[in-house]
Design a protein around this motif. Structure first.
Motif, PDB file in Angstrom:
ATOM      1  N   PHE A 138     -56.859 -16.895 -12.507  1.00 43.53           N
ATOM      2  CA  PHE A 138     -57.335 -16.718 -13.867  1.00 43.53           C
ATOM      3  C   PHE A 138     -58.508 -15.722 -14.031  1.00 43.53           C
ATOM      4  O   PHE A 138     -59.350 -15.715 -12.733  1.00 43.53           O
ATOM      5  N   ARG A 155     -60.119 -16.694 -21.210  1.00 47.08           N
ATOM      6  CA  ARG A 155     -59.710 -16.799 -19.998  1.00 47.08           C
ATOM      7  C   ARG A 155     -58.058 -16.171 -19.988  1.00 47.08           C
ATOM      8  O   ARG A 155     -57.123 -16.537 -20.871  1.00 47.08           O
ATOM      9  N   PHE A 178     -54.378 -15.117 -17.631  1.00 39.65           N
ATOM     10  CA  PHE A 178     -53.883 -15.242 -16.476  1.00 39.65           C
ATOM     11  C   PHE A 178     -53.779 -13.992 -15.513  1.00 39.65           C
ATOM     12  O   PHE A 178     -53.694 -12.801 -16.046  1.00 39.65           O
ATOM     13  N   ALA A 236     -56.959 -21.704  -9.433  1.00 43.15           N
ATOM     14  CA  ALA A 236     -56.347 -22.893  -9.795  1.00 43.15           C
ATOM     15  C   ALA A 236     -55.449 -23.663  -9.108  1.00 43.15           C
ATOM     16  O   ALA A 236     -54.505 -22.854  -8.523  1.00 43.15           O
ATOM     17  N   SER A 274     -47.763 -18.828 -15.559  1.00 39.02           N
ATOM     18  CA  SER A 274     -48.975 -18.262 -16.349  1.00 39.02           C
ATOM     19  C   SER A 274     -49.863 -19.256 -17.165  1.00 39.02           C
ATOM     20  O   SER A 274     -50.837 -18.913 -17.921  1.00 39.02           O
ATOM     21  N   SER A 295     -52.088 -22.025 -18.243  1.00 39.06           N
ATOM     22  CA  SER A 295     -53.277 -22.464 -17.654  1.00 39.06           C
ATOM     23  C   SER A 295     -53.252 -24.083 -17.592  1.00 39.06           C
ATOM     24  O   SER A 295     -53.529 -24.908 -16.794  1.00 39.06           O
ATOM     25  N   TYR A 313     -52.237 -26.253 -14.592  1.00 35.95           N
ATOM     26  CA  TYR A 313     -52.997 -26.528 -13.264  1.00 35.95           C
ATOM     27  C   TYR A 313     -54.097 -27.509 -13.716  1.00 35.95           C
ATOM     28  O   TYR A 313     -54.589 -27.497 -14.818  1.00 35.95           O
ATOM     29  N   TRP A 357     -59.688 -26.644 -10.957  1.00 34.15           N
ATOM     30  CA  TRP A 357     -60.057 -25.414 -11.027  1.00 34.15           C
ATOM     31  C   TRP A 357     -61.424 -25.250  -9.804  1.00 34.15           C
ATOM     32  O   TRP A 357     -62.217 -25.932  -9.969  1.00 34.15           O
TER      33      TRP A 357
END
Length: 125
Positions: free
Chosen positions: A36, A44, A46, A96, A107, A109, A112, A115
């Protein structure tokens, strides 16, 4: 679980960089990985993801054809090869690791759970 990203830097438009992210504390080969990025003043977003086996890969439209994600399970490392860099690629790039075993990444976040610290990529025109 720790993710150590590296490889960022300052380059000219059209140049290339390869980001690396080494994972420790988890069986790397069982988990999808994602990249990302976050530019100043922006959310943020992807960039790319690769599933645990490396057979399923996703890219954001704005990097398709320029960036390549890959993984080396023997080295517990995921890579992001970035070619034909543009000034708009300037951002902090984060790796991540997905929270589910043998997931597909993707895609979102929220898929995940750990990080990396981020690595700065600056592209000048």
């Amino acid at each position: 679980v720790q993710l150590q990203a590296s490889g960022g830097g300052s380059v000219q438009a059209g140049d290339s960089l390869r980001l690396s992210c080494e994972v420790s504390g988890r069986t790397f080969s069982l988990y999808a990985m994602g990249w990302f990025r976050q530019a100043p003043g922006k959310e943020r977003e992807f960039v790319a993801a690769i599933n645990w086996s490396g057979k399923t890969i996703y890219y954001a439209d704005f990097v398709r054809g320029r960036f390549t994600i890959s993984r080396d399970n023997a080295k517990s490392t995921v890579y992001l090869q970035m070619n034909s860099l543009k000034p708009e690629d300037t951002a902090v790039y984060y790796c991540a690791i997905e929270g589910s075993v043998r997931g597909r990444g993707g895609s979102q976040s929220t898929n995940y759970d750990y990080w990396g610290q981020g690595t700065q990529v600056t592209v000048s025109s």
